[in-house]
Motif scaffolding. Structure first.
Motif, mmCIF file in Angstrom:
data_model
loop_
_atom_site.group_PDB
_atom_site.id
_atom_site.type_symbol
_atom_site.label_atom_id
_atom_site.label_comp_id
_atom_site.label_asym_id
_atom_site.label_seq_id
_atom_site.Cartn_x
_atom_site.Cartn_y
_atom_site.Cartn_z
ATOM 1 N N GLY A 158 0.806 -1.223 0.000
ATOM 2 C CA GLY A 158 0.000 0.000 0.000
ATOM 3 C C GLY A 158 0.835 1.266 0.000
ATOM 4 N N ASP A 159 2.119 1.148 0.315
ATOM 5 C CA ASP A 159 3.002 2.318 0.337
ATOM 6 C C ASP A 159 3.333 2.746 -1.100
ATOM 7 O OD1 ASP A 159 4.593 4.368 1.236
ATOM 8 O OD2 ASP A 159 6.140 3.083 2.147
ATOM 9 N N THR A 160 3.824 3.993 -1.234
ATOM 10 C CA THR A 160 4.196 4.543 -2.531
ATOM 11 C C THR A 160 5.716 4.657 -2.623
ATOM 12 O OG1 THR A 160 2.164 5.846 -2.547
ATOM 13 C CG2 THR A 160 3.913 6.539 -4.064
ATOM 14 N N VAL A 161 6.271 4.229 -3.742
ATOM 15 C CA VAL A 161 7.710 4.379 -3.986
ATOM 16 C C VAL A 161 7.915 5.587 -4.888
ATOM 17 C CG1 VAL A 161 9.806 3.268 -4.848
ATOM 18 C CG2 VAL A 161 7.914 1.864 -3.978
ATOM 19 N N THR A 162 8.890 6.443 -4.534
ATOM 20 C CA THR A 162 9.223 7.550 -5.415
ATOM 21 C C THR A 162 10.744 7.648 -5.496
ATOM 22 O OG1 THR A 162 8.778 9.878 -5.923
ATOM 23 C CG2 THR A 162 9.226 9.345 -3.619
ATOM 24 N N THR A 163 11.257 8.544 -6.345
ATOM 25 C CA THR A 163 12.711 8.700 -6.434
ATOM 26 C C THR A 163 13.169 9.666 -5.352
ATOM 27 O OG1 THR A 163 12.220 10.309 -8.151
ATOM 28 C CG2 THR A 163 13.049 8.172 -8.858
ATOM 29 N N VAL A 164 14.412 9.523 -4.899
ATOM 30 C CA VAL A 164 14.935 10.434 -3.885
ATOM 31 C C VAL A 164 15.089 11.824 -4.483
ATOM 32 C CG1 VAL A 164 16.917 10.948 -2.415
ATOM 33 C CG2 VAL A 164 16.018 8.614 -2.544
ATOM 34 N N GLU A 165 15.609 11.892 -5.726
ATOM 35 C CA GLU A 165 15.712 13.198 -6.395
ATOM 36 C C GLU A 165 14.506 13.410 -7.294
ATOM 37 O OE1 GLU A 165 19.438 14.028 -8.369
ATOM 38 O OE2 GLU A 165 20.464 13.381 -6.533
ATOM 39 N N GLY A 166 13.969 14.610 -7.264
ATOM 40 C CA GLY A 166 12.800 14.908 -8.090
ATOM 41 C C GLY A 166 11.624 14.055 -7.678
ATOM 42 N N SER A 167 11.428 13.932 -6.345
ATOM 43 C CA SER A 167 10.417 13.005 -5.853
ATOM 44 C C SER A 167 9.004 13.553 -6.018
ATOM 45 C CB SER A 167 10.670 12.710 -4.378
ATOM 46 O OG SER A 167 10.500 13.890 -3.633
ATOM 47 N N ALA A 168 8.048 12.651 -6.007
ATOM 48 C CA ALA A 168 6.645 13.048 -6.028
ATOM 49 C C ALA A 168 6.334 13.745 -4.712
ATOM 50 C CB ALA A 168 5.761 11.820 -6.198
ATOM 51 N N THR A 169 5.376 14.674 -4.735
ATOM 52 C CA THR A 169 5.087 15.414 -3.515
ATOM 53 C C THR A 169 4.136 14.662 -2.598
ATOM 54 O OG1 THR A 169 3.458 16.590 -4.826
ATOM 55 C CG2 THR A 169 5.539 17.731 -4.388
ATOM 56 N N SER A 170 3.273 13.811 -3.176
ATOM 57 C CA SER A 170 2.337 13.125 -2.300
ATOM 58 C C SER A 170 2.246 11.640 -2.646
ATOM 59 C CB SER A 170 0.952 13.767 -2.416
ATOM 60 O OG SER A 170 0.524 13.678 -3.756
ATOM 61 N N PRO A 171 2.010 10.822 -1.615
ATOM 62 C CA PRO A 171 1.847 9.389 -1.867
ATOM 63 C C PRO A 171 0.487 9.105 -2.493
ATOM 64 C CG PRO A 171 1.539 9.858 0.463
ATOM 65 C CD PRO A 171 1.895 11.163 -0.196
ATOM 66 N N LEU A 172 0.335 7.918 -3.049
ATOM 67 C CA LEU A 172 -0.951 7.480 -3.577
ATOM 68 C C LEU A 172 -1.883 7.221 -2.399
ATOM 69 C CD1 LEU A 172 0.700 5.053 -6.110
ATOM 70 C CD2 LEU A 172 -0.492 7.178 -6.684
ATOM 71 N N PRO A 173 -3.193 7.389 -2.610
ATOM 72 C CA PRO A 173 -4.111 7.276 -1.476
ATOM 73 C C PRO A 173 -4.326 5.831 -1.025
ATOM 74 C CG PRO A 173 -5.329 7.631 -3.502
ATOM 75 C CD PRO A 173 -3.881 7.708 -3.867
ATOM 76 N N GLY A 174 -4.838 5.678 0.195
ATOM 77 C CA GLY A 174 -5.352 4.381 0.618
ATOM 78 C C GLY A 174 -4.396 3.537 1.426
ATOM 79 N N TYR A 175 -3.179 4.076 1.713
ATOM 80 C CA TYR A 175 -2.250 3.253 2.471
ATOM 81 C C TYR A 175 -2.694 3.117 3.926
ATOM 82 C CZ TYR A 175 1.685 1.839 5.209
ATOM 83 O OH TYR A 175 2.475 1.174 6.098
ATOM 84 N N ARG A 176 -2.648 1.892 4.452
ATOM 85 C CA ARG A 176 -2.744 1.774 5.895
ATOM 86 C C ARG A 176 -1.906 0.599 6.368
ATOM 87 N NH1 ARG A 176 -6.376 -2.331 7.348
ATOM 88 N NH2 ARG A 176 -7.692 -2.876 5.598
ATOM 89 N N ARG A 177 -1.473 0.690 7.610
ATOM 90 C CA ARG A 177 -0.683 -0.416 8.166
ATOM 91 C C ARG A 177 -1.595 -1.591 8.410
ATOM 92 N NH1 ARG A 177 3.889 0.010 12.643
ATOM 93 N NH2 ARG A 177 3.899 -2.193 12.158
ATOM 94 N N ILE A 178 -1.107 -2.785 8.125
ATOM 95 C CA ILE A 178 -1.938 -3.942 8.461
ATOM 96 C C ILE A 178 -1.584 -4.380 9.868
ATOM 97 C CG2 ILE A 178 -3.045 -5.549 6.887
ATOM 98 C CD1 ILE A 178 -0.433 -6.144 5.653
ATOM 99 N N ASN A 179 -2.606 -4.497 10.681
ATOM 100 C CA ASN A 179 -2.381 -4.924 12.051
ATOM 101 C C ASN A 179 -2.993 -6.285 12.298
ATOM 102 O OD1 ASN A 179 -1.010 -2.599 13.057
ATOM 103 N ND2 ASN A 179 -2.958 -1.509 12.870
ATOM 104 N N PRO A 180 -2.248 -7.122 13.013
ATOM 105 C CA PRO A 180 -2.799 -8.438 13.334
ATOM 106 C C PRO A 180 -4.037 -8.298 14.209
ATOM 107 C CG PRO A 180 -0.499 -8.249 14.039
ATOM 108 C CD PRO A 180 -0.913 -6.912 13.556
ATOM 109 N N MET A 181 -4.958 -9.228 14.066
ATOM 110 C CA MET A 181 -6.196 -9.178 14.851
ATOM 111 C C MET A 181 -6.270 -10.317 15.858
ATOM 112 S SD MET A 181 -9.107 -7.543 12.810
ATOM 113 C CE MET A 181 -9.858 -8.696 11.694
ATOM 114 N N VAL A 182 -5.512 -11.386 15.610
ATOM 115 C CA VAL A 182 -5.597 -12.573 16.445
ATOM 116 C C VAL A 182 -4.194 -12.934 16.947
ATOM 117 C CG1 VAL A 182 -6.136 -15.034 16.427
ATOM 118 C CG2 VAL A 182 -7.595 -13.449 15.177
ATOM 119 N N PHE A 183 -4.091 -13.230 18.237
ATOM 120 C CA PHE A 183 -2.791 -13.496 18.844
ATOM 121 C C PHE A 183 -2.795 -14.837 19.552
ATOM 122 C CE2 PHE A 183 -3.158 -9.100 18.180
ATOM 123 C CZ PHE A 183 -1.879 -8.618 17.978
#
Ligand code: GDP
Ligand code: MG
Length: 598
Positions: free
Chosen positions: A273-298
């Motif tokens: 879900g994360d966005t990859v960009t270049t270090v130089e001349g990078s994009a200003t904003s990530p693509l939408p919809g990223y969230r961390r996946i969290n475990p639900m069952v332990f």
């Protein structure tokens, strides 16, 4: 290829409706693999996936297709996992596409995960192409299913392809519709790089292989890239596409789907879900919809042989490189010794990890009953999150406890409505809605505590509906509940690994049943073993395991030696999944008994 000749699509379906089989047929048809090369179900690569017939890790394949219009197209086919545990991965892989082929079984019709997947596809603005599969089956009713797709989903199904992924009927028609109806990607290769990570896997030689869909810009070896959510920076070593084997290319540009490698050490740097960009001349904003996946069952995982602890630690470390959703940390149990508390997306994910640890690393493990995360508000005004029931503070220190709830959608033939409602009620469910899909089938919606879903819900649902129900759920948040910790004592000692959290009203019945089950599951010892269930200091149920009368070997007195040896071996075999708790031997089944108490 020009971007106008690229099509990115995925296949979505309810489990067993034929998604993987269709994907294989498409690979075969486009010549990505010859029939001879073709192993059964290539896209489901892991042994476990093949055995269980489920897709765990999604895959992306580049195909060439010469269409009826005379043009050569590049198709990227992305396979998605079909189980609710992996919904987030499905959602991200959909975000990498412009269209989805929706496979519906011609005999079964729409099921709960058909709908769940359609909603995910609509959320991602995908063009949906319905396909009615398995028309070769004698029980197929393609016209009824066509009508159902139109009425229930609201899609125009008049042109839905009638297909058999088994016999190969309809494959070409599906590909022609993909070309004509799914839009080409919109992207600009001269813009700064924006690439969506939709999966990754760990390769021992190249490090993490990052699966990306390029929205804008291009990625080439030698570039320095940054992951926008984690901030991690790496130099790209290799880029390529899946054909389906990994194949080097010079660059991936706007519209493309492929992979890059950058000597990345763990999949945790590369989050789906994360966005990859270049270090130089990078994009200003990530693509939408990223969230961390969290475990639900332990649950706790402990080696049966304490000396295997370092091996288990190494195995989890390696497993974690490959599975961004797996969490673990060391934990000590007074009953089980040194082990790990592990977090999973759901029960299936948990079973898969346990099975892989045992198969791939030769470990024998004891796992404790799964638990969800509880939010505990103490009288001191603190909030603590608890994923291990034995950590629940004593009653006097608790102001209130909240537990996670899910919205469960169940589709059943109308004759079973009564049994489903009874089950949901028994599982502390709150009725929300009921709708007729057609004259014969009903969608029932309940809000249910997640822990009740984890404990045995699916099996109970299947048995009370003769296997006709299909089921899907999503987390909706935390709610206050009257919960207590139930402790189990063996020989007067609390076995922390057997403690569980339960609704006060169910504590008595579940405590009683658990004691009865433990009595059956724990083998007799040389002495009598009392079993008690207690809330705080109050014992609410008790049983006892009678002492063994005599040594089993005594039976062999005078008998021949082979028989004696066999008996000893049998005993050893039986010991495999046992753990010495105090002076009582407790088998694996005892720790899972808590899952089936109703
Ligand atoms: P998935 O869970 O959606 O990936 O489903 P699979 O592709 O694994 O297929 C589930 C089962 O249905 C397998 O036993 C397939 O052989 C079978 N199957 C798939 N497509 C067809 C079809 O067109 N006709 C028949 N008769 N069986 C099919
Ligand atoms: Mg499959």
């Amino acid at each position: 290829v020009a971007i106008s000749r690229i099509r990115n699509f995925c296949i979505i379906a309810h489990i067993d409706h034929g998604k993987s089989t269709l994907a294989d047929r498409i690979l075969e048809y486009t010549g990505a693999l010859s029939k001879r090369e073709m192993q059964e179900q290539v896209l489901d690569q892991m042994d476990l996936e093949r055995e269980r017939g489920i897709t765990i890790k999604l895959q992306a394949v580049r195909l060439n297709y010469l269409a009826d219009d005379g043009n050569l197209y590049t198709l990227h086919l992305i396979d998605t996992p079909g189980h609710v545990d992996f919904t987030y991965e499905v959602s991200r892989s959909l975000a990498a596409c412009e269209g989805a082929v929706l496979v519906v079984d011609a005999a079964q019709g729409i099921e709960a995960q058909t709908l769940a997947n359609v909603y995910l596809a609509l959320d991602n603005d995908l063009e949906i192409l319905p396909v009615i599969n398995k028309i070769d089956l004698p029980s197929a009713e393609p016209e009824r299913v066509r009508e159902e797709i139109e009425r229930v989903i609201g899609l125009d199904a008049s042109e839905a392809v009638l297909a058999s992924a088994k016999t190969g009927i309809g494959i070409k028609e599906i590909l022609e519709q993909v070309i004509k109806q799914i839009p080409a990607p919109i992207g600009d290769s001269s813009k700064p790089l924006q690439a969506l990570i939709f999966d990754s896997h760990y390769d021992p030689y190249r490090g993490v292989i990052v699966y990306v869909r390029i929205l804008h810009g291009a990625i080439r070896p030698g570039m320095r890239v940054r992951m926008m959510a984690t901030g991690a920076e790496h130099e790209v070593v290799e880029v390529g596409t899946f054909r389906p084997r990994m194949t080097n290319v010079d660059e991936l540009s706007a519209g493309d789907v492929g992979y890059f490698a950058a000597a990345i050490k763990t999949v945790h740097d590369t989050r789906v879900g994360d966005t990859v960009t270049t270090v130089e001349g990078s994009a200003t904003s990530p693509l939408p919809g990223y969230r961390r996946i969290n475990p639900m069952v332990f649950c706790g995982m402990y080696p049966v042989e304490s000396s295997d602890y370092p091996l288990l630690r190494d195995a989890l470390e390696k497993m974690e490189l490959n599975d961004a959703a797996l969490r673990y940390e060391p934990e000590t149990s007074s009953a089980l010794g040194f082990g790990f508390r592990c977090g999973f997306l759901g029960l299936l994910h948990m079973e898969i990890i346990q099975e892989r640890l045992e198969r791939e690393y030769g470990l024998t493990l004891i796992t404790t009953a799964p638990s969800v995360i509880y939010h505990v508000y103490t009288t001191k005004g603190e909030t603590i999150e608890i994923d291990n029931p034995s950590m629940l503070p004593e009653a006097g220190k608790i102001e209130r406890v909240e537990e996670p709830y899910v919205k469960a959608s169940i589709i059943v033939p109308k004759d079973f409505v009564g049994s489903v409602m009874e089950l949901c009620q028994e599982k502390r469910g709150v009725f929300v809605d009921m709708r007729y899909l057609d004259e014969t089938r009903v969608t029932i919606i309940y809000e249910v505590p997640l822990t009740e879903i984890v404990y045995d819900f699916f099996d109970r649902l299947k048995s009370s509906t003769k296997g006709y129900a299909s089921f899907d759920y999503e987390l909706i948040g935390y709610r206050e509940s009257d919960l207590v910790k139930l402790d189990i004592l063996l020989n007067g000692e609390i076995v922390d690994a057997l403690s569980f959290i339960v609704h006060r009203e169910k504590a008595y019945s579940r405590g009683k049943i658990l004691c009865e089950k433990l009595k059956e599951l724990i083998p007799r010892q040389m002495f009598e073993v009392p079993i008690q269930a207690a809330i705080g200091n109050k014992v609410i149920a008790r049983e006892s395991i009678r002492a063994m009368r005599k040594n089993v070997l005594a039976k062999c007195y005078g008998g021949d030696i082979t028989r004696k040896r066999k008996l000893l071996e049998k005993q050893k075999e039986g010991k495999k999944r046992m753990k010495q708790v105090g002076n009582v031997e407790v088998p694996q089944e005892a720790f899972m008994a808590v899952l089936r108490l109703d």
